[in-house]
Scaffold this motif. Structure first.
Motif, mmCIF file in Angstrom:
data_model
loop_
_atom_site.group_PDB
_atom_site.id
_atom_site.type_symbol
_atom_site.label_atom_id
_atom_site.label_comp_id
_atom_site.label_asym_id
_atom_site.label_seq_id
_atom_site.Cartn_x
_atom_site.Cartn_y
_atom_site.Cartn_z
ATOM 1 N N ALA A 91 -49.306 19.159 41.194
ATOM 2 C CA ALA A 91 -48.612 20.254 41.514
ATOM 3 C C ALA A 91 -48.994 21.832 41.013
ATOM 4 O O ALA A 91 -48.942 22.642 41.438
ATOM 5 N N LYS A 92 -49.377 21.537 39.566
ATOM 6 C CA LYS A 92 -49.715 22.711 38.801
ATOM 7 C C LYS A 92 -51.209 22.867 38.968
ATOM 8 O O LYS A 92 -51.977 23.622 37.935
ATOM 9 N N ASN A 93 -51.996 22.283 39.836
ATOM 10 C CA ASN A 93 -53.404 22.566 40.126
ATOM 11 C C ASN A 93 -54.240 22.487 39.023
ATOM 12 O O ASN A 93 -55.099 22.834 38.732
ATOM 13 N N ASN A 94 -53.924 21.058 38.327
ATOM 14 C CA ASN A 94 -54.683 20.343 37.335
ATOM 15 C C ASN A 94 -54.811 21.551 36.117
ATOM 16 O O ASN A 94 -55.749 21.449 35.372
ATOM 17 N N CYS A 95 -53.777 22.513 35.978
ATOM 18 C CA CYS A 95 -53.675 23.357 34.827
ATOM 19 C C CYS A 95 -52.731 23.213 33.851
ATOM 20 O O CYS A 95 -51.965 23.908 33.360
ATOM 21 N N LEU A 96 -52.637 21.648 33.337
ATOM 22 C CA LEU A 96 -51.620 21.452 32.334
ATOM 23 C C LEU A 96 -52.330 20.548 31.239
ATOM 24 O O LEU A 96 -53.466 20.055 31.670
ATOM 25 N N ASP A 97 -52.079 21.055 29.824
ATOM 26 C CA ASP A 97 -52.702 20.159 28.886
ATOM 27 C C ASP A 97 -51.842 18.875 28.815
ATOM 28 O O ASP A 97 -50.782 18.914 28.033
ATOM 29 N N LEU A 120 -58.734 15.016 38.225
ATOM 30 C CA LEU A 120 -58.022 15.410 37.174
ATOM 31 C C LEU A 120 -58.366 15.376 35.860
ATOM 32 O O LEU A 120 -58.799 14.409 35.675
ATOM 33 N N ASN A 121 -57.922 16.277 35.161
ATOM 34 C CA ASN A 121 -58.261 16.132 33.456
ATOM 35 C C ASN A 121 -56.896 16.011 32.841
ATOM 36 O O ASN A 121 -55.765 16.921 32.976
ATOM 37 N N ALA A 122 -56.869 14.876 32.026
ATOM 38 C CA ALA A 122 -55.719 14.703 31.266
ATOM 39 C C ALA A 122 -56.107 13.413 30.313
ATOM 40 O O ALA A 122 -57.138 13.014 30.201
ATOM 41 N N ASN A 123 -55.347 13.190 29.384
ATOM 42 C CA ASN A 123 -55.639 12.500 28.343
ATOM 43 C C ASN A 123 -54.419 10.980 28.079
ATOM 44 O O ASN A 123 -53.590 11.170 27.591
ATOM 45 N N PRO A 124 -54.990 10.144 28.875
ATOM 46 C CA PRO A 124 -54.187 8.756 29.054
ATOM 47 C C PRO A 124 -54.283 8.074 27.699
ATOM 48 O O PRO A 124 -55.558 7.743 27.390
ATOM 49 N N ILE A 125 -53.412 7.708 26.835
ATOM 50 C CA ILE A 125 -53.636 6.850 25.494
ATOM 51 C C ILE A 125 -52.593 5.777 25.634
ATOM 52 O O ILE A 125 -51.659 5.955 25.947
ATOM 53 N N CYS A 126 -53.243 4.718 24.987
ATOM 54 C CA CYS A 126 -52.300 3.368 24.808
ATOM 55 C C CYS A 126 -51.720 3.437 23.330
ATOM 56 O O CYS A 126 -52.710 3.245 22.306
ATOM 57 N N ALA A 127 -50.436 3.722 23.288
ATOM 58 C CA ALA A 127 -49.713 3.944 21.998
ATOM 59 C C ALA A 127 -48.305 3.769 22.275
ATOM 60 O O ALA A 127 -47.781 3.798 23.342
ATOM 61 N N ARG A 128 -47.554 3.634 21.082
ATOM 62 C CA ARG A 128 -46.139 3.788 21.018
ATOM 63 C C ARG A 128 -45.815 4.989 20.536
ATOM 64 O O ARG A 128 -46.261 5.497 19.595
ATOM 65 N N ALA A 129 -44.733 5.449 21.276
ATOM 66 C CA ALA A 129 -44.132 6.774 20.840
ATOM 67 C C ALA A 129 -43.773 7.049 19.454
ATOM 68 O O ALA A 129 -44.163 7.870 18.821
#
Length: 235
Positions: A91-97, A120-129
């Motif tokens: 929805a934000k046109n791929n403009c979120l970090d 789309l550009n994003a950073n998916p990571i496998c981790a615990r918060a």
């Protein structure tokens, strides 16, 4: 195939206008979700119309109640199949970090595939918060942290608020139950202040709420605690 007209219509209830490219990205997203759910247990919601209402539009409702600027540095905790992070990114046109976090590698791999398929550009990571919240490169580095239907609010506060910079926000997408009173102590201890708690109904009549907490002071260094203590002795 999802009903693009329905998605476009319902997105307007979230005050979101979807263009043709965004609708196509949601189409790809839904297709991947239905297909991959046959292999992994990503979601119990698999009917196309329910995906639109309960996943896509429900995620987009955040934008009705919070002014999420372009290029906002946002971390989505317990993303699962990518909600609400990926719909917000579309929805934000791929403009979120955007950083997407889940503790299960298969879910992270699914999100990575959806991002690539949708361009789309994003950073998916496998981790615990709770681990990320103790790391210098993540602690208090984000403008916004989000979480959707992951855990009780008082527990979510400890998982998410250490990641938010002072002046930023933790936004929790919840069900119909008001959990703010039970989370009052956690919000205060972790450096937050409840800004708003709004309820709304989805197209199918289900009640949802969005809790917006502002980070007004640094989180004490002893938080987040280890997961077992967070779960058994919540703030």
């Amino acid at each position: 195939m999802i009903n693009r007209d329905l998605l476009q219509k319902l997105s307007k209830t979230a005050e979101v206008e979807l263009d043709d490219n965004m609708l196509s990205q949601f189409q790809v997203y839904a297709s991947e979700l239905i297909s991959e759910n046959e292999k992994y247990n990503l979601t119990s919601i698999t009917e196309p119309e329910e995906i639109i209402v309960k996943h896509f539009v429900d995620s987009l409702m955040l934008l009705k109640y919070f002014d999420l600027d372009y290029n906002t540095k946002i971390i989505d905790i317990g993303s699962g199949a990518g909600f609400p992070g990926i719909p917000l990114l579309i929805a934000k046109n791929n403009c979120l970090d955007l950083t997407l976090v889940d503790s299960r590698l298969k879910r992270v791999a699914f999100m990575d595939n959806v991002l690539k398929r949708c361009g789309l550009n994003a950073n998916p990571i496998c981790a615990r918060a709770e681990s990320l919240g103790a790391e210098e490169r993540y602690r208090e580095q984000f403008d916004v942290a989000t979480a959707r239907a992951v855990a009780p609010l008082n527990i979510l506060c400890e998982l998410c608020m250490p990641l938010v910079k002072v002046g930023g926000y933790f936004i929790s997408l919840k069900g119909s139950q008001d959990e703010c009173e039970e989370a009052k102590n956690a919000v205060s201890v972790l450096g937050g202040e409840l800004e708003s708690n709004v309820s709304y109904k989805l197209e199918n009549g289900d009640t949802r709420s969005i809790v917006i907490i502002k980070k007004i002071s640094q989180t004490p260094t002893e938080y987040p605690r280890k997961n077992k203590k967070i779960q058994t002795k919540p703030l």
